[in-house]
Design a protein around this motif. Structure first.
Motif, short mmCIF file in Angstrom:
data_model
loop_
_atom_site.label_atom_id
_atom_site.label_comp_id
_atom_site.label_asym_id
_atom_site.label_seq_id
_atom_site.Cartn_x
_atom_site.Cartn_y
_atom_site.Cartn_z
N SER A 51 -1.52 3.94 -3.62
CA SER A 51 -2.58 2.86 -3.15
C SER A 51 -3.23 2.30 -4.65
O SER A 51 -3.76 2.74 -5.33
N TYR B 9 -4.61 14.70 1.28
CA TYR B 9 -6.09 13.87 1.76
C TYR B 9 -6.80 14.83 2.58
O TYR B 9 -8.03 14.53 2.62
N ASP C 276 4.01 11.32 -2.25
CA ASP C 276 3.02 10.45 -1.66
C ASP C 276 1.69 10.60 -2.71
O ASP C 276 0.66 11.58 -2.41
N LYS D 29 -7.57 2.36 -3.16
CA LYS D 29 -8.49 3.37 -3.00
C LYS D 29 -8.95 3.53 -4.47
O LYS D 29 -10.01 2.79 -4.69
N ASN E 254 0.83 -1.10 0.06
CA ASN E 254 -0.06 0.08 0.00
C ASN E 254 0.87 1.32 0.10
O ASN E 254 2.27 1.09 -0.09
N THR E 255 0.34 2.33 0.02
CA THR E 255 1.08 3.59 0.12
C THR E 255 2.11 3.73 1.11
O THR E 255 3.38 4.26 1.22
N THR E 256 1.46 3.22 2.53
CA THR E 256 2.40 3.25 3.61
C THR E 256 3.75 2.54 3.47
O THR E 256 5.04 3.18 3.59
N ALA F 37 -1.19 8.73 -2.93
CA ALA F 37 -2.04 7.68 -2.46
C ALA F 37 -3.07 7.69 -3.25
O ALA F 37 -3.85 6.65 -3.74
N ALA G 201 1.19 8.35 7.04
CA ALA G 201 2.05 7.54 6.46
C ALA G 201 3.58 8.35 6.41
O ALA G 201 4.55 7.93 6.64
#
Ligand SMILES: Cc1ncc(COP(=O)(O)O)c(C=O)c1O
Length: 545
Positions: A276, A228, A253, A279, A145-147, A255, A174
């Motif tokens: 991600s 976000y 990032d 998502k 995942n993004t993290t 995501a 993250a």
């Protein structure tokens, strides 16, 4: 073209936004029809359903996806939400198409019947999805995942004590955690850019604030786009290339970008990107994309890529030809170490952090032990669907729908309730608003202007007001979910201050706007349903205090 904030109650803008959304809806419907025709399904396919892409990339009939007339999304029936549920929190996690869910289940059953180690097989998947993101399969890893991707990036760059990293005050946990461990573990110095909101926002202001943090110790910038908290899409290409010009690494990032927007990573110019899969790309949980720039040639070219994972290490494998877009970032490749791999040093790839554009670094970074084939295959299938449906058409539709939502918000709560300036005139829509995330604050009110009070994203709050606002905002989210079956979320945002737009709210006085995600399965009628519910739950100018 003139960019202006529209005034309250501008019906022309709403009507225009609805028309633009309808036209964008037509375009994705047409793209989908062309896709059906391309594979010879003709009128029957149009009337009865749509297509999915099989594991080998060939199309497959998808009976669930009925062709829907406007104002319904032509993709609504390709997904299977619970009856009456209006799910508008894709920014947290998405929902897979029906066909992908079925294939995932079949694949999982197959593996249960014939258990086998699953180390390999991703080279072919990466070959098929990398072009959709404007990059080389040698530089795209299927991450968790993004993290996961962000941590693999920052822990692989050899930071040293005294190096500086510029980030923003609006990173998700993250990104914050990834930067904070660099500070604690290696003595890196964190410099933070406060991002502007509402009418304090402009790309120029963002770039100016980044520039103000530069020193000769700056080693990297790490920022998310879209943000976000506010949905703002930062001028990522300018930030990345500005960094590259100064010998600074860029870490994005992203995501929310895959599946929401047509991403071209070589054009964006970042050194590192993490996004991600679960998502907006609507893959299963724990899927993501990790990109590491692995070249600097500005010219487009066709390359041969192996179909088997062992190929970079000498074993013969059939190859496929893949078109690689040129790089806007032509800086030398930075030293980078794998943080986890089964084959450190194999074929000299990333040995001691050394870089070579010929190296299949993604194969090394991908090989981290047993994985989940159903998950990776399902994500690949989602990407193939998006590629064939048309990523640009999807972005256009997502943006048009978000602009329709914003025009309705402006009409009711006023232009200053939105996280970024609303421009209902320009087409294409300005980059900052080219996202499916919409943040607005119907709880904050300004009384500082003569005349009647108005909703204001940037209103200063006392601690007591901030606390009351947070309660009211969370209550609205809960009521929408429990009484209206509409799922959105709220955030805690360090917004710009009306009293001094050069500053942002400090902890304790953050605001609590609502955040809505609109995606390809939504329509203008879904937006209308949300607005009607909101009007009952959060009437205009009804502050919590
Ligand atoms: C900007 C941003 N970065 C990272 C994440 C974490 O994403 P993931 O669950 O893919 O690790 C999120 C999730 O909401 C996010 O919004």
């Amino acid at each position: 073209m003139k960019k202006s904030l529209v005034t309250d109650g501008d019906w022309t803008t709403v009507a225009k936004a609805r028309d633009v959304a309808a036209e964008a809806g037509e375009r994705i419907a047409t793209a989908r029809r062309d896709f059906l025709k391309l594979f010879g399904y003709g009128a029957a396919g149009l009337a009865m359903g749509g297509l999915s892409v099989d594991k080998d990339g060939s199309p497959r009939f998808m009976a669930e996806a009925a062709a829907m007339p406007a104002p319904y999304s032509p993709y609504a029936n390709a997904f299977q939400f619970a009856d009456q549920l209006l799910y508008m929190n894709i920014g947290t996690t998405g929902s897979s198409p029906t066909r992908v869910i079925k294939d995932f289940a079949d694949d999982y059953k197959d593996i249960a019947r014939n258990p086998t180690a699953y180390f390999f097989g991703q080279q072919e998947m990466r070959n098929s999805i990398a072009p959709g993101f404007g990059c080389d399969p040698y530089e795209l890893v299927l991450s968790f995942n993004t993290t996961d991707g962000l941590w693999r990036i920052v822990m692989g760059i050899p930071f040293e004590a005294g190096d500086e990293i510029i980030t923003t005050n609006m990173e998700e946990d993250a990104g914050i955690s990834a930067v904070d461990i660099l500070v604690d573990r290696f003595g890196v110095i964190k410099k933070t850019v406060d991002l502007p909101t509402n009418d304090a926002y402009s790309d120029r202001e963002v770039l100016k604030r980044f520039k103000a943090q530069l020193t000769n110790k700056t080693k990297a910038v790490l920022f998310s786009s879209p943000i976000y908290l506010t949905g703002a899409r930062l001028p990522a290409k300018k930030l990345c290339l500005g960094a590259a010009r100064r010998g600074i690494l860029s870490i994005v990032d992203g995501a929310h970008l895959p599946g929401m927007c047509a991403v071209n990573l070589h054009d964006m110019g970042c050194d590192f990107f993490s996004g991600s899969g679960h998502k907006w790309q609507c893959g299963p949980g724990q899927t993501g994309f990790l990109y590491i720039r692995n070249g600097y040639d500005p010219d487009y070219r066709i390359v041969e890529r192996p179909t088997g994972d062992f190929a970079p290490f000498g074993a013969p494998s059939p190859t496929v030809e893949i078109g690689i877009p040129g790089y806007t970032n032509t800086a030398p490749l930075p030293t980078y170490y794998p943080t986890n791999t089964l084959i450190y040093g194999a074929a000299g790839i990333l040995k001691n952090g050394e870089r070579d554009p010929e190296h299949n670094i993604a194969a090394v970074l991908q090989l981290i032990g047993n994985g989940s084939r159903p998950s990776q295959q399902a994500l690949t299938e989602c990407c193939q669907l998006w590629d064939t449906w048309g990523r640009e058409e999807i972005e256009d539709y997502v943006v048009a729908l978000a602009q329709y939502l914003r025009s309705r918000i402006v009409e009711i709560w006023g232009p200053q309730s939105l996280s970024v300036p609303f421009d209902g005139e320009s087409y294409p829509v300005p980059e900052v608003s080219r996202t499916g995330l919409t943040s607005f604050n119907p709880f904050s009110i300004s009384r500082t202007r003569p005349g009647r009070p108005y909703h204001d994203y940037n209103a200063d709050l006392t601690e007591r007001q901030a606390e009351a606002q947070s309660g009211a905002s969370s209550a609205a989210v809960a009521t929408l979910r429990d009484d209206y079956q509409i799922v959105i979320r709220n955030n805690s945002v360090p917004h710009s201050l009306r009293s001094d737009p050069s500053k942002n709210a400090t902890l304790g006085t953050f605001s609590s706007p609502l955040r809505v995600s609109t995606h390809l399965f939504h329509s203008t009628s879904d937006v209308d349903r949300l607005i009607e519910a909101l009007l009952e739950v959060v009437p205009p100018l009804a502050p919590p205090l």
